[in-house]
Design an enzyme around this catalytic site. Structure first.
Site, short mmCIF file in Angstrom:
data_model
loop_
_atom_site.label_atom_id
_atom_site.label_comp_id
_atom_site.label_asym_id
_atom_site.label_seq_id
_atom_site.Cartn_x
_atom_site.Cartn_y
_atom_site.Cartn_z
N HIS A 38 13.79 -15.88 -12.99
CA HIS A 38 13.63 -17.06 -13.83
C HIS A 38 12.47 -16.91 -14.79
O HIS A 38 11.98 -17.90 -15.34
CB HIS A 38 13.44 -18.29 -12.95
CG HIS A 38 14.60 -18.52 -12.04
ND1 HIS A 38 15.77 -19.11 -12.48
CD2 HIS A 38 14.81 -18.18 -10.75
CE1 HIS A 38 16.64 -19.15 -11.47
NE2 HIS A 38 16.08 -18.58 -10.41
N GLU A 47 -4.30 2.99 -11.61
CA GLU A 47 -5.67 3.54 -11.53
C GLU A 47 -5.60 5.02 -11.12
O GLU A 47 -6.46 5.82 -11.48
CB GLU A 47 -6.54 2.74 -10.53
CG GLU A 47 -8.02 3.00 -10.74
CD GLU A 47 -8.93 2.14 -9.87
OE1 GLU A 47 -9.01 2.38 -8.67
OE2 GLU A 47 -9.58 1.23 -10.42
N LYS A 76 -18.32 -1.05 -17.08
CA LYS A 76 -19.33 -1.61 -16.17
C LYS A 76 -20.71 -1.48 -16.78
O LYS A 76 -21.52 -2.41 -16.75
CB LYS A 76 -19.31 -0.87 -14.82
CG LYS A 76 -18.04 -1.04 -14.02
CD LYS A 76 -18.12 -0.25 -12.71
CE LYS A 76 -16.79 -0.22 -11.99
NZ LYS A 76 -16.74 0.69 -10.85
O1 F6P Z 1 -13.88 -0.26 -10.57
C1 F6P Z 1 -12.84 0.35 -9.89
C2 F6P Z 1 -13.19 0.57 -8.46
O2 F6P Z 1 -14.10 1.59 -8.33
C3 F6P Z 1 -11.94 0.83 -7.63
O3 F6P Z 1 -11.55 2.14 -7.66
C4 F6P Z 1 -12.35 0.33 -6.30
O4 F6P Z 1 -11.27 0.11 -5.46
C5 F6P Z 1 -13.08 -0.94 -6.70
O5 F6P Z 1 -13.74 -0.60 -7.88
C6 F6P Z 1 -14.06 -1.45 -5.69
O6 F6P Z 1 -15.04 -0.50 -5.40
P1 F6P Z 1 -15.94 -0.64 -4.11
O7 F6P Z 1 -15.04 -0.62 -2.94
O8 F6P Z 1 -16.86 0.54 -4.16
O9 F6P Z 1 -16.68 -1.93 -4.22
#
Ligand code: F6P
Length: 549
Positions: free
Chosen positions: A390, A359, A515
């Site tokens: 394995h 990421e 998203k």
């Molecule tokens: O979708 C990725 C992300 O933004 C990550 O970088 C982050 O760790 C995760 O989602 C959770 O985000 P949050 O802590 O804001 O819920």
């Protein structure tokens, strides 16, 4: 060369020519011509010994990689990182996870404010909660003490605490009550529904961990937990007060969801999600191993921060890990990297590192918006080494892909135990067995069968080519201090690689679009008529989901 690895620079041309003259880069040969190789490429630092000698480098390449670091202004970039400059340029923030590990008596001013004070104020708040829960003084709606801690979060708000709490189970502090820990991340409900069936609402404490406090995955799980709690105790205020803690950088959203003011733990926008286990996000870790051990975890990471900021590059472990990472991915075109801990307690380390590395550095544009002209982050995966032997070692030994490997192993198990029981003795024996396998596998991977066994001529299917590069990271033993140090090494490795490539490791724009689109598609799932909104494939899949195919 400022922000972008300049493919036309002399140093890059030089490294490319070393890489393309690959005939010299054979580990068997490299060891033959340099009998001191494992001395100058074996680095001892505090409780660590890191062997880089099985990497495809020689003295000239090593020197050029150090030169590449200099020309990439790595010194200046490290100092920018730790002093709080706004190096996360696309989000206009600093990335100060190292400040979370600074001792109380230090100061670090960001925008005129000493952030170390805030960091320690929050740590004290965490300590109060830990103390209350451990003493059985944090009670649920019926007056019973808490027995189950449920962390609800995803990505950085889950992977770090989950990995560390599992790795350090041996360090759990005996509290008045035997606490059980649960981690819920997946949005599909499988984890939370199955878990809730086994729990007593009267004794559960939910920790809602989310930097943004807007992540839909987390809030579906949190809402399910709330509904379940309300079935047992319909007084919402009481449930919120006694059963929900929020951890976030967004206090308004915590308050909107209903988290009680005194149950809100804050961290700051200058802590990236995947770098946040050292902040209040580490509460489940502290509840599990106690505050003293949690502070040891921070102290181990702080030792690495100091080492990273002050040690010359030729002995600087995170710098070397990073430079070799760049050498493998960018110059040798090795696009897969596997992490192989030879200790079951580190089972979830590879998974945690997938987020930390991919990421952070899975990017194709530089900070200045240019498309990169070279390979950046490799695909990373891994498993407990002995299990992976394995499963996927076949490919490592005899497949067609080049893969670089990190072997990780503690040297001793139960280092200080004086009165060992029979079971402890056996545990030590099994640990040694794993250690022997670790050394054996890196040897075979490096040198192939001809060099390591005198089995004579073998049929082709029994041939091991060798020459897969690997680094072996040994630590005296696995404890909070060494684990903190190990994680910090990987964090800084990621920063080094990003600094050479000229990319920003602290944002993650590549996860946003999915998203948004999923919100649209969720609505479409409930529309009866067939649509023509999306591409043909998605429309057919929607039809199939609705049972129309
Ligand atoms: O979708 C990725 C992300 O933004 C990550 O970088 C982050 O760790 C995760 O989602 C959770 O985000 P949050 O802590 O804001 O819920």
């Amino acid at each position: 060369m400022g922000l972008l690895l300049d493919i036309n620079s002399n140093i890059v041309k030089e490294l490319n020519s070393f890489a393309h003259n690959g005939t010299n880069l054979k580990l068997n040969g490299l060891f033959k011509i340099d009998s001191e190789r494992s001395i100058w490429l074996g680095k001892k630092w505090q409780n660590f010994y890191i062997d880089f000698s099985k990497q495809l480098i020689d003295k000239e390449i090593f020197k050029s990689l150090l030169e590449l670091a200099e020309q990439s202004l790595l010194y200046e970039k490290i100092s920018s990182l730790v002093s709080g400059n706004s190096i996360n340029t696309s989000e206009n923030r600093s990335a100060l996870h190292s400040a979370l590990r600074l001792p109380k008596d230090e100061t670090l001013k960001v925008n005129g404010l000493d952030i170390v004070k805030d960091v320690h104020k929050t740590l004290d708040q965490v300590e109060l909660i830990v103390d209350k829960v451990h003493k059985g003084q944090w009670r649920g709606y019926s007056g019973k003490p808490i027995t189950d801690i449920i962390n609800i979060g995803v990505g950085g708000s889950d992977l770090g605490p989950f990995m560390v709490a599992n790795a350090l189970k041996d360090f759990r502090v005996p509290s008045r009550l035997e606490l059980d820990f649960h981690f819920v991340s997946s949005m599909d409900g499988t984890q939370i529904f199955k878990l809730l069936e086994q729990l007593d609402p009267a004794t559960c404490l939910f920790i809602i961990s989310s930097k943004s406090f807007t992540t839909v995955d987390t809030f579906y799980n949190a809402n399910t937990a709330m509904e379940w709690m309300l079935e047992a105790c319909p007084i919402k205020k009481l449930v919120l007060k006694q059963h929900f803690i929020g951890i976030s950088a967004n206090p308004e959203k915590m308050s909107d969801w209903g988290i009680f003011k005194e149950n809100r733990l804050l961290f700051w926008d200058w802590v990236g999600g995947r770098f946040s286990l050292w902040s209040a996000i580490g509460l489940p870790i502290a509840l599990s191993i106690g505050m003293k051990n949690f502070r040891q975890l921070l102290a181990g990471a702080h030792e690495v921060d100091k080492h990273f900021a002050t040690t010359s590059f030729d002995s600087n472990l995170p710098v070397l890990l990073g430079l070799i990472g760049v050498w493998n991915a960018t110059f040798l075109n090795i696009n897969a990297h596997t992490v192989l801990p030879y200790d079951g307690r580190l089972q979830f380390l590879p998974n945690y590192l997938t987020q930390l590395e991919m990421e952070s550095n899975g990017k194709a544009v530089t900070k200045s918006g240019h498309k990169v002209e070279f390979k950046t982050c490799p695909i990373l995966w891994g498993d407990i080494g002995p299990n992976a032997q394995h499963a996927f070692y076949q490919l490592l030994h005899q497949g067609t892909q080049k893969v670089s490997c990190d072997f990780i192993a503690p040297i001793k198990r139960y280092h200080d135990k004086k009165n060992k029981s029979k079971t402890d003795e056996f545990l030590v024996k099994q640990h040694d067995l794993a250690l022997a396998n670790c050394l054996a596998q890196s040897r075979v991977l490096a040198f192939g069968n001809k060099a390591v066994s005198n089995s004579g001529e073998l049929p082709a299917h029994k041939f091991y080519n060798g020459n897969q590069p690997s680094t072996t990271i040994l630590m005296d033993e696995l404890n909070p201090h060494t684990l903190g140090a190990l994680i910090a090494m990987y964090e800084h490795k990621v920063f080094v690689m990003a600094s050479i490539w000229g990319i920003n490791p602290f944002d993650q724009w590549g996860v946003e679009l999915g998203k948004v689109i999923s919100e649209e598609i969720l609505e479409s799932l409930y529309v009866k008529e067939d649509g023509q909104k999306y591409d043909e494939s998605t429309e057919s899949l929607l039809k199939a989901v609705k049972g129309k195919v």
